[in-house]
Motif scaffolding. Structure first.
Motif, PDB file in Angstrom:
ATOM      1  N   ILE A 308      27.845  34.454  37.502  1.00 40.85           N
ATOM      2  CA  ILE A 308      26.855  34.286  38.719  1.00 40.85           C
ATOM      3  C   ILE A 308      27.595  33.155  39.868  1.00 40.85           C
ATOM      4  CG2 ILE A 308      24.538  33.167  39.322  1.00 40.85           C
ATOM      5  CD1 ILE A 308      23.443  34.406  36.868  1.00 40.85           C
ATOM      6  N   ASP A 309      28.012  32.000  39.237  1.00 43.43           N
ATOM      7  CA  ASP A 309      28.680  30.815  39.944  1.00 43.43           C
ATOM      8  C   ASP A 309      29.825  31.470  40.969  1.00 43.43           C
ATOM      9  OD1 ASP A 309      26.985  29.267  39.086  1.00 43.43           O
ATOM     10  OD2 ASP A 309      27.960  28.356  37.761  1.00 43.43           O
ATOM     11  N   LEU A 310      30.605  32.447  39.934  1.00 40.17           N
ATOM     12  CA  LEU A 310      31.924  32.930  40.782  1.00 40.17           C
ATOM     13  C   LEU A 310      31.453  33.796  41.799  1.00 40.17           C
ATOM     14  CD1 LEU A 310      34.996  33.244  40.861  1.00 40.17           C
ATOM     15  CD2 LEU A 310      34.778  34.875  39.029  1.00 40.17           C
ATOM     16  N   SER A 311      30.517  34.498  41.486  1.00 40.75           N
ATOM     17  CA  SER A 311      30.032  35.510  42.617  1.00 40.75           C
ATOM     18  C   SER A 311      29.552  34.873  43.844  1.00 40.75           C
ATOM     19  CB  SER A 311      29.074  36.513  42.130  1.00 40.75           C
ATOM     20  OG  SER A 311      29.243  37.039  41.019  1.00 40.75           O
ATOM     21  N   ASP A 312      28.964  33.704  43.622  1.00 40.34           N
ATOM     22  CA  ASP A 312      28.497  32.913  44.871  1.00 40.34           C
ATOM     23  C   ASP A 312      29.768  32.221  45.484  1.00 40.34           C
ATOM     24  OD1 ASP A 312      25.890  33.422  44.372  1.00 40.34           O
ATOM     25  OD2 ASP A 312      25.659  31.744  43.092  1.00 40.34           O
ATOM     26  N   THR A 313      30.600  32.006  44.705  1.00 43.41           N
ATOM     27  CA  THR A 313      32.061  31.196  45.199  1.00 43.41           C
ATOM     28  C   THR A 313      32.770  32.246  46.044  1.00 43.41           C
ATOM     29  OG1 THR A 313      31.937  29.607  43.537  1.00 43.41           O
ATOM     30  CG2 THR A 313      34.017  30.112  44.801  1.00 43.41           C
ATOM     31  N   ILE A 314      32.754  33.284  45.423  1.00 41.68           N
ATOM     32  CA  ILE A 314      33.666  34.818  46.173  1.00 41.68           C
ATOM     33  C   ILE A 314      32.818  34.977  47.382  1.00 41.68           C
ATOM     34  CG2 ILE A 314      34.310  37.019  45.893  1.00 41.68           C
ATOM     35  CD1 ILE A 314      35.045  36.382  42.848  1.00 41.68           C
ATOM     36  N   ARG A 315      31.687  35.056  47.421  1.00 45.83           N
ATOM     37  CA  ARG A 315      30.928  35.378  48.763  1.00 45.83           C
ATOM     38  C   ARG A 315      31.360  34.782  49.898  1.00 45.83           C
ATOM     39  NH1 ARG A 315      26.100  35.083  46.690  1.00 45.83           N
ATOM     40  NH2 ARG A 315      26.293  37.142  45.544  1.00 45.83           N
ATOM     41  N   GLU A 316      31.460  33.187  49.366  1.00 45.95           N
ATOM     42  CA  GLU A 316      31.476  32.184  50.752  1.00 45.95           C
ATOM     43  C   GLU A 316      32.945  31.866  50.849  1.00 45.95           C
ATOM     44  OE1 GLU A 316      29.296  30.934  52.310  1.00 45.95           O
ATOM     45  OE2 GLU A 316      27.486  32.030  51.005  1.00 45.95           O
ATOM     46  N   ALA A 317      34.116  32.332  49.836  1.00 43.13           N
ATOM     47  CA  ALA A 317      35.315  32.225  50.063  1.00 43.13           C
ATOM     48  C   ALA A 317      36.106  32.402  51.312  1.00 43.13           C
ATOM     49  CB  ALA A 317      36.354  32.493  48.917  1.00 43.13           C
ATOM     50  N   GLU A 318      36.933  32.060  51.901  1.00 40.83           N
ATOM     51  CA  GLU A 318      37.562  32.233  53.158  1.00 40.83           C
ATOM     52  C   GLU A 318      39.117  32.644  52.970  1.00 40.83           C
ATOM     53  OE1 GLU A 318      36.854  29.114  55.927  1.00 40.83           O
ATOM     54  OE2 GLU A 318      34.967  29.467  56.073  1.00 40.83           O
ATOM     55  N   SER A 319      39.594  32.611  51.762  1.00 42.34           N
ATOM     56  CA  SER A 319      41.093  32.808  51.477  1.00 42.34           C
ATOM     57  C   SER A 319      41.044  33.344  49.889  1.00 42.34           C
ATOM     58  CB  SER A 319      41.792  31.655  51.758  1.00 42.34           C
ATOM     59  OG  SER A 319      41.697  30.581  50.620  1.00 42.34           O
ATOM     60  N   ILE A 320      42.128  34.253  49.679  1.00 42.69           N
ATOM     61  CA  ILE A 320      42.486  34.678  48.539  1.00 42.69           C
ATOM     62  C   ILE A 320      42.658  33.405  47.422  1.00 42.69           C
ATOM     63  CG2 ILE A 320      44.279  35.853  47.010  1.00 42.69           C
ATOM     64  CD1 ILE A 320      44.502  37.687  49.465  1.00 42.69           C
ATOM     65  N   ALA A 321      43.494  32.392  48.063  1.00 43.19           N
ATOM     66  CA  ALA A 321      43.746  31.294  47.193  1.00 43.19           C
ATOM     67  C   ALA A 321      42.496  30.594  46.701  1.00 43.19           C
ATOM     68  CB  ALA A 321      44.561  30.228  48.129  1.00 43.19           C
ATOM     69  N   ASP A 322      41.466  30.515  47.654  1.00 38.21           N
ATOM     70  CA  ASP A 322      40.097  29.786  47.051  1.00 38.21           C
ATOM     71  C   ASP A 322      39.559  30.687  46.027  1.00 38.21           C
ATOM     72  OD1 ASP A 322      40.436  27.862  49.253  1.00 38.21           O
ATOM     73  OD2 ASP A 322      39.134  28.915  50.502  1.00 38.21           O
ATOM     74  N   ILE A 323      39.590  32.056  46.028  1.00 39.50           N
ATOM     75  CA  ILE A 323      38.870  32.920  45.084  1.00 39.50           C
ATOM     76  C   ILE A 323      39.748  32.645  43.727  1.00 39.50           C
ATOM     77  CG2 ILE A 323      38.659  35.313  44.496  1.00 39.50           C
ATOM     78  CD1 ILE A 323      38.196  35.899  47.526  1.00 39.50           C
ATOM     79  N   VAL A 324      41.270  32.759  43.671  1.00 32.90           N
ATOM     80  CA  VAL A 324      41.946  32.847  42.520  1.00 32.90           C
ATOM     81  C   VAL A 324      41.755  31.498  41.880  1.00 32.90           C
ATOM     82  CG1 VAL A 324      44.082  32.956  41.641  1.00 32.90           C
ATOM     83  CG2 VAL A 324      43.500  34.521  43.335  1.00 32.90           C
ATOM     84  N   SER A 325      41.740  30.289  42.768  1.00 35.33           N
ATOM     85  CA  SER A 325      41.742  29.032  41.966  1.00 35.33           C
ATOM     86  C   SER A 325      40.433  28.633  41.554  1.00 35.33           C
ATOM     87  CB  SER A 325      41.957  27.937  43.279  1.00 35.33           C
ATOM     88  OG  SER A 325      43.314  27.884  43.711  1.00 35.33           O
ATOM     89  N   ALA A 326      39.320  29.293  41.892  1.00 34.31           N
ATOM     90  CA  ALA A 326      37.983  29.021  41.431  1.00 34.31           C
ATOM     91  C   ALA A 326      37.735  29.841  40.285  1.00 34.31           C
ATOM     92  CB  ALA A 326      36.729  29.374  42.609  1.00 34.31           C
ATOM     93  N   ALA A 327      38.241  30.896  40.233  1.00 35.43           N
ATOM     94  CA  ALA A 327      37.870  32.006  39.032  1.00 35.43           C
ATOM     95  C   ALA A 327      38.970  31.347  38.209  1.00 35.43           C
ATOM     96  CB  ALA A 327      38.624  33.549  39.416  1.00 35.43           C
ATOM     97  N   SER A 328      40.214  31.174  38.273  1.00 34.54           N
ATOM     98  CA  SER A 328      40.933  30.176  37.107  1.00 34.54           C
ATOM     99  C   SER A 328      40.508  29.165  36.596  1.00 34.54           C
ATOM    100  CB  SER A 328      42.254  30.311  37.783  1.00 34.54           C
ATOM    101  OG  SER A 328      43.088  31.652  38.231  1.00 34.54           O
TER     102      SER A 328
END
Length: 660
Positions: A308-328
């Motif tokens: 759930i938290d990751l989906s929220d983060t991805i929805r607001e992310a502005e770069s691929i690096a932000d998505i990968v860093s948060a998910a990792s």
């Protein structure tokens, strides 16, 4: 009347499977809403549904921009997807014979486009779809990448439904086991529940063999209570009972805490229930109860929250690096792995590029470019498109050619989920463990769920980047076109004697170009009203002669261009005949939103102060007609030529002002 697919409504096994999942008419759950929001974003559709097709209705577990929570099957498009047995894409529902008479097509809301991926359970039953809907036809349907991602998200919805059933079953089993444990020690052992009895006078714990297994200590008839109490992690110290509060009879009777299991250091969640045995005067003599290892349930809860938290983060992310860093980070911390990250893979160049990773303390990062030469076995397997799960790399004979490479990066167990595009391997999401580790099916499913969300987010970012580049190129060409028009006009009108008309035309081109520059800052998607007003006024006079203020609003492209041209004409008139024609004259420009929701309107006022008296124009040229047309060519316009100065009041619906 539409035809109900009989193979769908009459499939008793399929309907029985759907009912066994215990999800129909359940409450909304954020995890499903998050997946639905991702599907809607990927497919750029206004409406998205998770639809479950029953024998006489379709019920929506989650829905976006769709009113009813269920419909009868005469209104169901999803049932045709089940009948087809694969992803259904209908570019125009009004011309497809299966759906042309559907009431949702012929009446409100007038749906036209549909794309639905099947929700197929692990035993092969199609129970519904994850679908997106638009009220406009889409002759091109979905791209291959959008279709692949929609199907991947549908698989995750099905996984979530089945995990939900497993969690409910596990909770029910736990409750039953606890009740049995309280009635008999024998039943407690059968249910993997440990029992204990503490003599408060001696502080000696008499545990069952199962309690010793849960805490990872070798069985003995009695222990000092400190043997178990010291296993609690520091953050949970105080949640257990202590000798002093047991003596007072004030210990919490029900609690949950985490321990480091004695024999292997594994982090485990424990649920403990206890009660006091007292003498006739009520003095506590013994503290007895049960302990249960609830790690699996806690992990499921925590992992659902991570998704759930990751989906929220991805929805607001502005770069691929932000998505990968948060998910990792989220995945690594939850699974207590050594390293988690994403690598882009270039097979022709024999390279992989780790774009971001999370590492446990003491584990080196792999961010950067690396050769695939040391990992050929891994690359060959990933090119099949299947996840790769290895518990002991050093012992895997088929990976013997890769073992030295993995040893050099400190990895001896791994999970890798490939990212494919048009059947080609282009990347992978990976989890490494420094030591051999047996990965549970739940852990593998969790990694796949995170990877699917990462890949969906990466696809969105890439699509937005491509769209931004396209917008910038189109905007650049439009600006060049405006400059060319201005140059042609200057040359063509060079010999015209009526210079006022020529200069007015050139000034209007300049105002249009200025509004274009403001819109270009946000790729022609919108513009701040303050920026449009300030840009329009800056070419006419010093900024201190204008008092500008109002709500911080964003205008659609059409409204921004219209406002810029309107303000240009008003300023031109003020310079010629109004407040800006004298040194002491000033202009106030103010705006506000009045009303709410669908009735909201933008009200903008232009007030000239300390200027000469004004009169209505004798003749009405283009500028006068443009002013009279108001904001965006619609709404209400009020023009007052008062002795104290000209006043213009302009109103337009907010729905028109914000329209793209």
């Amino acid at each position: 009347m539409t035809t109900r697919p009989r193979s769908v409504t009459g499939d008793a096994d399929r309907i029985a499977k759907l009912h066994s999942l215990a999800i129909l008419d359940s409450q909304p759950e954020p995890a499903f809403d998050g997946l639905l929001a991702i599907a809607r974003t990927i497919c750029r559709a206004p409406t998205a549904l998770i639809s479950l097709v029953d024998s006489n209705r379709q019920w929506f577990k989650a829905r976006i921009d769709f009113g009813p929570c269920e419909t009868d099957l005469d209104r169901s498009v999803c049932s045709h997807a089940l009948e087809q047995g694969s992803t259904l894409i209908v570019p125009d529902l009004s011309v497809d014979p299966r759906t042309a008479a559907n009431p949702l097509v012929t009446g409100e809301p007038g749906i036209r486009f549909y794309a639905g991926a099947l929700l197929r359970t692990s035993d092969g039953h199609a129970i519904g779809t994850l679908c997106v809907i638009d009220t406009q036809p889409r002759p091109q349907g979905l791209t291959d990448e959008q279709t692949t991602l929609l199907e991947a998200l549908a698989a995750q919805v099905t996984n979530l439904i089945e995990l939900r059933v497993a969690a409910i079953a596990r909770e029910a089993a736990t409750a039953i086991d606890l009740e049995k444990a309280e009635r008999s020690n024998l039943a407690a052992e059968a249910g993997r529940i440990g029992t204990f009895d503490i003599d408060l006078a001696t502080n000696q714990v008499m545990p069952s063999t199962q309690m010793c297994r849960i805490f990872g200590v070798e069985f003995a008839p009695a222990f000092d209570s400190a043997v178990f109490e010291t296993l609690l992690i520091p953050d949970d110290q105080g949640k257990q009972s202590t000798r002093s509060d047991r003596a007072r009879g004030t210990s919490n009777l029900v609690t949950e805490y985490r321990i480091r299991r004695a024999h292997d250091g594994a982090l485990r969640w424990i649920a403990r229930r206890g009660d006091f045995v007292t003498n006739a005067e009520g003095k506590p003599l013994r503290f007895t109860g049960t302990v249960l290892d609830i790690t699996d349930r806690k992990q499921l809860e925590l992992r659902q929250q991570v998704l759930i938290d990751l989906s929220d983060t991805i929805r607001e992310a502005e770069s691929i690096a932000d998505i990968v860093s948060a998910a990792s980070r989220m995945l690594g911390e939850n699974m207590q792995a050594s390293r988690v990250g994403y690598a882009g893979i270039d097979i022709p160049a024999d390279l992989f590029d780790v774009q971001a990773d999370w590492c446990a303390p003491g584990i080196p990062s792999l961010v950067g470019h690396h050769s695939l030469a040391a990992f050929q076995g891994t690359a060959r397997f990933l090119r099949t498109g299947q996840p790769l799960v290895v518990s002991n790399i050093a012992a895997a004979r088929w990976l013997s050619g890769d073992s030295e490479g993995y040893a050099s990066i400190g990895a001896n167990a791994k999970i890798k989920v490939p990212l494919m595009r048009r059947a080609q391997l282009i990347g992978c999401f990976f989890v490494h463990n420094a030591t051999a580790r047996t990965w549970s099916p739940e852990e593998v499913s969790f990694v796949e769920a995170v990877a699917d969300r990462v890949y969906a987010g990466v696809a969105r970012i890439r699509a937005e980047q491509e769209q931004k580049l396209l917008n910038q190129e189109l905007s650049h060409r439009l600006k060049n076109t405006l400059a060319m028009v201005a140059a042609i006009a200057k040359q063509t009108l060079r010999g015209v004697s009526e210079r006022d008309a020529v200069e007015a035309f050139q000034a209007r081109l300049l105002a249009l170009s200025g509004a274009h520059d403001v819109l270009l800052q946000d790729s022609w998607s919108s513009a701040r009203i303050n920026s449009v007003v300030e840009a329009a006024m800056s070419v006419h006079s010093r900024t201190e002669r204008f008092r500008i203020g109002g709500a911080d609003l964003r205008l659609g492209p059409k409204a921004a261009l219209s406002l810029a041209m309107l303000l240009h004409e008003l300023a031109t008139n003020a310079i010629k005949h109004g407040a800006l024609s004298v040194p002491e004259g000033r202009v106030e420009i103010a705006w506000a939103v009045e009303g709410a929701a669908a009735d909201a309107v933008l009200r903008l006022s232009w007030r000239e102060i300390d200027g000469p008296p004004t009169l209505p124009p004798q003749q009405k040229g283009f500028g006068s007609r443009l002013i009279a047309s108001g904001l965006a060519g619609a709404g209400k316009t009020e023009l007052r030529y008062d002795p104290t100065g000209f006043i213009g009041i302009f109103e337009a619906p907010m729905s028109l002002i914000t329209q793209f």
